[in-house]
Design a protein around this motif. Structure first.
Motif, short mmCIF file in Angstrom:
data_model
loop_
_atom_site.label_atom_id
_atom_site.label_comp_id
_atom_site.label_asym_id
_atom_site.label_seq_id
_atom_site.Cartn_x
_atom_site.Cartn_y
_atom_site.Cartn_z
N HIS A 225 45.84 -8.14 45.07
CA HIS A 225 44.54 -8.34 45.71
C HIS A 225 43.38 -8.19 44.73
O HIS A 225 42.21 -8.14 45.15
CB HIS A 225 44.38 -7.36 46.89
N ARG B 294 38.42 -0.92 50.18
CA ARG B 294 39.32 -2.05 50.35
C ARG B 294 40.76 -1.63 50.04
O ARG B 294 41.70 -1.97 50.77
CB ARG B 294 38.90 -3.21 49.45
N SER C 123 42.26 0.45 52.90
CA SER C 123 42.67 -0.35 54.06
C SER C 123 44.02 -1.03 53.82
O SER C 123 44.93 -0.98 54.65
CB SER C 123 41.60 -1.39 54.39
N LEU C 124 44.16 -1.65 52.66
CA LEU C 124 45.42 -2.34 52.34
C LEU C 124 46.59 -1.37 52.24
O LEU C 124 47.68 -1.62 52.77
CB LEU C 124 45.27 -3.10 51.03
N GLU D 147 50.06 -0.93 54.71
CA GLU D 147 51.42 -0.94 54.17
C GLU D 147 52.15 0.37 54.46
O GLU D 147 53.33 0.36 54.82
CB GLU D 147 51.39 -1.18 52.66
N ARG E 264 52.60 -2.11 58.46
CA ARG E 264 51.85 -3.26 58.99
C ARG E 264 52.00 -3.37 60.52
O ARG E 264 52.52 -4.36 61.04
CB ARG E 264 52.30 -4.56 58.30
N SER F 181 39.69 2.79 58.33
CA SER F 181 40.87 1.94 58.23
C SER F 181 42.17 2.75 58.30
O SER F 181 43.12 2.37 59.00
CB SER F 181 40.83 1.13 56.94
N GLU G 148 34.09 -1.85 54.90
CA GLU G 148 35.47 -2.28 54.70
C GLU G 148 36.50 -1.54 55.57
O GLU G 148 37.62 -1.32 55.16
CB GLU G 148 35.87 -2.14 53.22
N TYR H 174 39.09 -4.29 56.37
CA TYR H 174 39.42 -5.18 55.26
C TYR H 174 40.91 -5.54 55.31
O TYR H 174 41.78 -4.69 55.48
CB TYR H 174 39.10 -4.52 53.93
N GLY H 175 41.19 -6.83 55.18
CA GLY H 175 42.57 -7.30 55.18
C GLY H 175 43.17 -7.50 56.55
O GLY H 175 44.31 -7.95 56.67
N THR I 73 43.42 -9.44 60.02
CA THR I 73 43.11 -10.71 60.67
C THR I 73 43.34 -10.56 62.16
O THR I 73 44.43 -10.16 62.60
CB THR I 73 43.99 -11.85 60.13
N ASN J 267 37.88 -14.01 59.66
CA ASN J 267 39.00 -13.08 59.73
C ASN J 267 39.66 -13.08 61.11
O ASN J 267 40.26 -12.09 61.52
CB ASN J 267 38.53 -11.67 59.37
#
Length: 518
Positions: A15, A100, A103-104, A108, A112, A172, A202, A205-206, A208, A243
């Motif tokens: 990313h 960011r 959040s990612l 994980e 997810r 997040s 954020e 972020y990521g 959708t 998004n």
């Protein structure tokens, strides 16, 4: 629910966030030296919660001294925009944007969970909470109670148990943790409010959304610590469009053309909704895909149509025409999520919905007085509330008192705008405490009082909120020759007031009214 240091580094690299890895004094971009066998046992942004094998995200105003003694707690690695190797021997994942990255990594770490849910995000200046509750009610009816909720009032992770929330949109890490819990509870859907700040800092972020909803927009949250301009506020809210896989849009939303352009550029299909008060205006009724049209003179029922096909007549427990607009939005959202909105139980699901602190009405047995407790807190929502009073009670020439304050340290424009929205439509202001970080309540109240330009309206400053509400009730009882409407706004059913960065227990607007009217 785990992630290795090597997989975390690879994710950040994909990313474009990883600047370098720092381990044992070596700076590198190669994650292979970390090994895929070093698992992170937990993920946190709070140093007090670090345990053996934890991954720590150093977000916000993080200070190096927070890491003193952290190695003794077993920290495995930290994610930060700053090198803290002088403070800890733990591996450092140095990134361009820690929020960011957080959040990612959180998504994980929790496996997810968004991929196991149909996730719906709702944004707008007003109506987010009510629309979210209506949407959850519909989806619960369609799925036998398998819809979770993140709202500014409550969070619900099992379809029926509600716990007071802290933020409109959670951090997040908290959001993905709760999503995991919801998925593990067997939830199929998640409905969440998405604030402008969620995109500004954020928090999503990521992520959708399977369905995103953009209800409306008007100036709000403009301050040095929120959005510097309305353009920035709108731009942050617009991020939900690109998004989302599908978009639900208020047909009468300001800047709707711009939002449609966002959707076209991102190839996101759009469904629209609208409120139409003139049932005879068929042209207007066809200007949106899902329409609520007034069906009774007393505003107690609306006809709902989807692409011109009648769905039935809806009578809500929540008063106010604007809540029928929210109901139309919820129907459009549910339809975009794949629900058959022609099923009779869909409309029926919304009818009993009530939300504590939203349009709650109380009748005083000692006088001809109605008190309405609501969360209205800006120009648009105060205007809508006064429009409601005028439509329902205007023929009785009510004497209206507004009990209000405004948030401290942010959204400074609200203070003047609340006064401007109300001063030519009410008899009396009572300015009182609302949430603040460092500003004294009395300073905010006096500032608001200074914006009054109508000499015909009276005003009082009573900084203690319970006393202010009680004063409004005593004053109404002293004017027994008039029908009185008390509008008590800004806090809803919250049981605390934020004063100098601390949550101070508070009885609650609704409880004060109930006690006085008992």
């Amino acid at each position: 629910m785990t992630i290795t240091l090597a997989s975390a580094a690879r994710l950040l690299t994909r990313h474009g966030l990883l600047r370098e890895i720092i381990r044992d004094g070596v700076w590198t971009l190669d994650p292979s030296g970390l090994g895929d066998d070093i698992e992170c046992s937990s993920i946190t942004y709070d140093t007090r919660k670090v345990t053996e094998g934890a991954l720590l995200c150093c977000k916000g105003r993080f200070k190096a001294e927070y890491l003193h003694g952290i190695d003794g707690q077993g920290l495995a690695a930290y994610v930060a925009e700053t090198d803290f190797s002088a403070e800890t021997k733990a591996v450092g994942l140095i990134v361009n944007d820690v929020r960011r990255a957080m959040s990612l990594l959180s998504a994980e770490f929790y496996g997810r969970p968004q991929d196991e849910l149909t996730v719906i995000g709702i944004t707008g200046t007003k109506g987010k909470t009510t629309t979210a509750y209506f949407t959850q009610a519909i989806l619960n009816a369609a799925s036998d109670g398998k819809c979770a909720l993140f709202s500014s009032v409550d969070n619900c992770l099992d379809g029926h148990t509600y716990v007071e929330s802290d933020l409109t949109t959670p951090e997040s890490m908290d959001a993905f943790r709760m999503m995991r819990e919801a998925a593990d509870n067997g939830m199929k859907y998640l409905v969440m409010e998405v604030s402008s700040q969620a995109y500004k800092v954020e928090r999503v972020y990521g992520l959708t959304f399977d369905v995103g909803a953009f209800l409306n927009i008007s100036p709000d949250h403009i301050s040095p610590i929120e959005h510097p301009t309305f353009e920035d506020y709108l731009y942050c809210k617009r991020q939900i469009v690109r998004n989302s896989r599908r978009l639900v849009l208020g047909a009468d939303c300001a800047h709707a053309d711009l939002i449609r352009q966002d959707a076209a550029a991102a190839e996101v299909p759009v469904t629209t909704f609208a409120l139409r008060n003139d049932g005879a205006d068929e042209t207007a009724a066809q200007s949106a895909d899902l329409v609520a049209t007034r069906a009774s003179a007393d505003h107690s029922a609306y006809r709902m149509t989807a692409e011109g096909a009648a769905l039935g007549t809806l009578s809500l427990s929540l008063d106010g025409d604007f809540n029928y607009a929210n109901a139309a939005a919820a129907l459009a959202i549910a339809q975009a999520a794949g629900v058959d909105v022609t099923d009779a139980k869909v409309l029926q699901a919304m009818e009993p919905v009530r939300i504590a602190g939203r349009m709650e009405q109380f009748h005083d047995p000692q006088s001809d007085t109605i008190a309405i407790v609501d969360y209205a807190h800006n120009y648009a929502s105060v205007t809508a509330l006064l429009d409601f009073v005028d439509e329902r009670f205007g023929s009785r020439d009510p004497r209206i008192t507004l009990v209000t304050g405004s948030a401290g340290n942010k959204a400074y424009d609200r203070r003047k705008e609340i006064v401007e929205a109300a001063q030519n439509r009410i008899a009396n202001f009572i300015f009182t405490a609302e949430d603040t970080d460092t500003e004294p309540f009395i300073d905010i109240c006096m500032e608001m009082q200074g914006y009054i330009t109508n000499d015909a309206v009276t005003s009082t400053v009573i900084s203690d909120r319970s006393t202010a509400i009680m004063n409004a009730i005593y004053d109404a009882r002293a004017h027994k020759d008039r029908f009185n409407v008390l509008l008590i706004i800004g806090k809803g059913n919250e049981r605390w007031i934020k004063d100098r960065n601390k949550h101070v227990p508070f009885e609650g607007d609704d409880h004060v009214v109930e006690r006085m009217f008992a």
